[in-house]
Design a protein around this motif. Structure first.
Motif, PDB file in Angstrom:
ATOM      1  N   UNK B  53     -39.805  58.189  17.713  1.00  0.00           N
ATOM      2  CA  UNK B  53     -39.252  58.069  19.066  1.00  0.00           C
ATOM      3  C   UNK B  53     -37.882  58.718  19.247  1.00  0.00           C
ATOM      4  N   UNK B  54     -37.158  58.939  18.160  1.00  0.00           N
ATOM      5  CA  UNK B  54     -35.776  59.470  18.193  1.00  0.00           C
ATOM      6  C   UNK B  54     -34.865  58.572  19.050  1.00  0.00           C
ATOM      7  N   UNK B  55     -34.130  59.155  20.047  1.00  0.00           N
ATOM      8  CA  UNK B  55     -33.119  58.366  20.799  1.00  0.00           C
ATOM      9  C   UNK B  55     -33.749  57.209  21.575  1.00  0.00           C
ATOM     10  N   UNK B  56     -34.995  57.384  21.949  1.00  0.00           N
ATOM     11  CA  UNK B  56     -35.694  56.345  22.732  1.00  0.00           C
ATOM     12  C   UNK B  56     -35.745  55.007  21.979  1.00  0.00           C
ATOM     13  N   UNK B  57     -35.691  55.113  20.655  1.00  0.00           N
ATOM     14  CA  UNK B  57     -35.766  53.923  19.811  1.00  0.00           C
ATOM     15  C   UNK B  57     -34.624  52.957  20.133  1.00  0.00           C
ATOM     16  N   UNK B  58     -33.457  53.519  20.491  1.00  0.00           N
ATOM     17  CA  UNK B  58     -32.278  52.678  20.746  1.00  0.00           C
ATOM     18  C   UNK B  58     -32.171  52.245  22.215  1.00  0.00           C
ATOM     19  N   UNK B  59     -33.131  52.639  23.047  1.00  0.00           N
ATOM     20  CA  UNK B  59     -33.095  52.234  24.454  1.00  0.00           C
ATOM     21  C   UNK B  59     -34.361  51.475  24.843  1.00  0.00           C
ATOM     22  N   UNK B  60     -34.544  50.295  24.251  1.00  0.00           N
ATOM     23  CA  UNK B  60     -35.759  49.538  24.583  1.00  0.00           C
ATOM     24  C   UNK B  60     -35.680  48.916  25.986  1.00  0.00           C
ATOM     25  N   UNK B  61     -36.829  48.701  26.580  1.00  0.00           N
ATOM     26  CA  UNK B  61     -36.870  48.067  27.907  1.00  0.00           C
ATOM     27  C   UNK B  61     -36.499  46.592  27.763  1.00  0.00           C
ATOM     28  N   UNK B  62     -35.937  46.019  28.834  1.00  0.00           N
ATOM     29  CA  UNK B  62     -35.481  44.615  28.792  1.00  0.00           C
ATOM     30  C   UNK B  62     -36.646  43.671  28.457  1.00  0.00           C
ATOM     31  N   UNK B  63     -37.815  43.955  29.034  1.00  0.00           N
ATOM     32  CA  UNK B  63     -38.984  43.092  28.793  1.00  0.00           C
ATOM     33  C   UNK B  63     -39.390  43.129  27.316  1.00  0.00           C
ATOM     34  N   UNK B  64     -39.323  44.335  26.720  1.00  0.00           N
ATOM     35  CA  UNK B  64     -39.667  44.480  25.293  1.00  0.00           C
ATOM     36  C   UNK B  64     -38.678  43.728  24.415  1.00  0.00           C
ATOM     37  N   UNK B  65     -37.395  43.794  24.807  1.00  0.00           N
ATOM     38  CA  UNK B  65     -36.362  43.106  24.033  1.00  0.00           C
ATOM     39  C   UNK B  65     -36.557  41.596  24.075  1.00  0.00           C
ATOM     40  N   UNK B  66     -36.911  41.095  25.261  1.00  0.00           N
ATOM     41  CA  UNK B  66     -37.141  39.655  25.416  1.00  0.00           C
ATOM     42  C   UNK B  66     -38.338  39.210  24.572  1.00  0.00           C
ATOM     43  N   UNK B  67     -39.392  40.035  24.613  1.00  0.00           N
ATOM     44  CA  UNK B  67     -40.584  39.749  23.820  1.00  0.00           C
ATOM     45  C   UNK B  67     -40.254  39.749  22.320  1.00  0.00           C
ATOM     46  N   UNK B  68     -39.448  40.742  21.919  1.00  0.00           N
ATOM     47  CA  UNK B  68     -39.048  40.838  20.501  1.00  0.00           C
ATOM     48  C   UNK B  68     -38.151  39.673  20.095  1.00  0.00           C
ATOM     49  N   UNK B  69     -37.338  39.201  21.050  1.00  0.00           N
ATOM     50  CA  UNK B  69     -36.458  38.052  20.767  1.00  0.00           C
ATOM     51  C   UNK B  69     -37.306  36.809  20.473  1.00  0.00           C
ATOM     52  N   UNK B  70     -38.315  36.589  21.320  1.00  0.00           N
ATOM     53  CA  UNK B  70     -39.221  35.445  21.103  1.00  0.00           C
ATOM     54  C   UNK B  70     -39.962  35.595  19.777  1.00  0.00           C
ATOM     55  N   UNK B  71     -40.398  36.834  19.504  1.00  0.00           N
ATOM     56  CA  UNK B  71     -41.106  37.088  18.240  1.00  0.00           C
ATOM     57  C   UNK B  71     -40.184  36.808  17.053  1.00  0.00           C
ATOM     58  N   UNK B  72     -38.940  37.278  17.134  1.00  0.00           N
ATOM     59  CA  UNK B  72     -37.969  37.062  16.053  1.00  0.00           C
ATOM     60  C   UNK B  72     -37.746  35.585  15.797  1.00  0.00           C
ATOM     61  N   UNK B  73     -37.584  34.824  16.868  1.00  0.00           N
ATOM     62  CA  UNK B  73     -37.358  33.377  16.709  1.00  0.00           C
ATOM     63  C   UNK B  73     -38.592  32.696  16.124  1.00  0.00           C
ATOM     64  N   UNK B  74     -39.781  33.154  16.547  1.00  0.00           N
ATOM     65  CA  UNK B  74     -41.026  32.586  16.008  1.00  0.00           C
ATOM     66  C   UNK B  74     -41.150  32.894  14.525  1.00  0.00           C
ATOM     67  N   UNK B  75     -40.751  34.116  14.161  1.00  0.00           N
ATOM     68  CA  UNK B  75     -40.791  34.528  12.748  1.00  0.00           C
ATOM     69  C   UNK B  75     -39.867  33.638  11.915  1.00  0.00           C
ATOM     70  N   UNK B  76     -38.648  33.393  12.433  1.00  0.00           N
ATOM     71  CA  UNK B  76     -37.689  32.535  11.715  1.00  0.00           C
ATOM     72  C   UNK B  76     -38.277  31.124  11.559  1.00  0.00           C
ATOM     73  N   UNK B  77     -38.905  30.625  12.626  1.00  0.00           N
ATOM     74  CA  UNK B  77     -39.514  29.289  12.586  1.00  0.00           C
ATOM     75  C   UNK B  77     -40.637  29.240  11.563  1.00  0.00           C
ATOM     76  N   UNK B  78     -41.478  30.283  11.524  1.00  0.00           N
ATOM     77  CA  UNK B  78     -42.582  30.312  10.551  1.00  0.00           C
ATOM     78  C   UNK B  78     -42.026  30.339   9.121  1.00  0.00           C
ATOM     79  N   UNK B  79     -40.959  31.125   8.917  1.00  0.00           N
ATOM     80  CA  UNK B  79     -40.310  31.179   7.602  1.00  0.00           C
ATOM     81  C   UNK B  79     -39.832  29.801   7.175  1.00  0.00           C
ATOM     82  N   UNK B  80     -39.236  29.069   8.123  1.00  0.00           N
ATOM     83  CA  UNK B  80     -38.740  27.718   7.827  1.00  0.00           C
ATOM     84  C   UNK B  80     -39.894  26.773   7.489  1.00  0.00           C
ATOM     85  N   UNK B  81     -41.002  26.912   8.215  1.00  0.00           N
ATOM     86  CA  UNK B  81     -42.172  26.046   7.957  1.00  0.00           C
ATOM     87  C   UNK B  81     -42.736  26.332   6.559  1.00  0.00           C
TER      88      UNK B  81
END
Lengths: 145, 106
Positions: B53-81
């Motif tokens: 993607x080159x420069x596009x990689x650093x300009x994610x859409x807000x919706x994608x970022x929110x989705x990734x944030x939820x995914x990240x938190x879910x990943x942390x929770x699964x790790x804890x479990x």
């Protein structure tokens, strides 16, 4: 798509290797009973292999969740959505061969660096201990004289 | 975003492990290694994505970022479990084993 399968496969192999190695080390321990505990502790390579197992299993499990999240892994056969038709199957194998192999290699190289550093530290501590032991021995013999 | 969250989780777990080292009764070392493994794998994924993607990689859409944030938190929770399950199965303090044996003796 299915890149986590490569590190997961490596994790299966290293887990089996760690189990076999731990058994061998236990037998060696029984054989060398009475020797110093430090020597036995240092030879525990299976413990260090456990670090790699934890990284590979943990990483694969968390990445598998990401694939479920994105709908790439499903709870019904063939479990991978990319495996349903030939063209996406080829794409999936390409991703496994590139990203998957790179992931497994990066984790393994990081682990190898960890093992190298810990071995160096162990060696350094051994040298320091033997130097101080020799110094103490010299002092005690000169005192006796 | 998922990579960032998993790196933060790995750093926090490592600091907690180091604070209590060499005592690892809580098996925090296992949790730290799990998060580091995932972080390294996502870093690899990010490198391949950046190459595509080159420069596009650093300009994610807000919706994608929110989705990734939820995914990240879910990943942390699964790790804890997973860590909790490992902790209870290994039972380094012998709490569960003690309770089970006490029940058997009753």
């Amino acid at each position: 798509m299915a890149c986590f399968i490569v590190p997961a496969t490596e994790a299966i192999v290293t887990t089996i290797a760690a189990k076999v190695l731990a058994k061998k080390e236990k037998n060696m321990e029984i054989h060398h009973e009475g020797s110093s505990a430090g020597i036995v502790e240092k030879s525990h390579f299976s413990r260090k292999l456990g670090w790699l197992n934890n990284m590979l299993w943990g990483g694969s499990a968390l990445l598998a969740l990401e694939h479920v999240w994105h709908g790439e892994v499903v709870p019904w056969f063939p479990f991978l959505t990319a495996a349903s038709d030939a063209s996406s199957r080829a794409e999936m194998f390409h991703e496994m061969a590139t990203v998957g192999v790179a992931m497994a290699a990066l984790v393994t190289v990081t682990w190898a660096i960890m093992v190298l550093v810990s071995s160096r530290i162990e060696k350094r501590e051994d040298t320091t201990a033997s130097v101080s032991e020799a110094a103490a021995e010299t002092v005690s013999t000169s005192d006796n004289k | 975003m998922t990579l960032l969250i998993s790196v933060f989780a790995a750093v926090i777990a490592t600091v907690v492990w180091y604070k209590h080292a060499p005592n690892d009764n809580w098996k925090v070392g296992t949790l730290a290694l799990m998060y580091w493994g995932a972080s390294l794998m996502w870093m690899c994924d990010a490198i391949f994505e950046y190459a595509e993607l080159k420069e596009e990689f650093f300009q994610p859409a807000a919706a994608d970022m929110l989705n990734d944030l939820f995914l990240g938190l879910t990943v942390v929770a699964l790790g804890l479990v997973i860590w909790l399950v490992v902790l209870l199965v290994k039972d380094p303090k012998g709490v569960l084993r003690g309770k089970l044996l006490a029940k058997k003796n009753d």
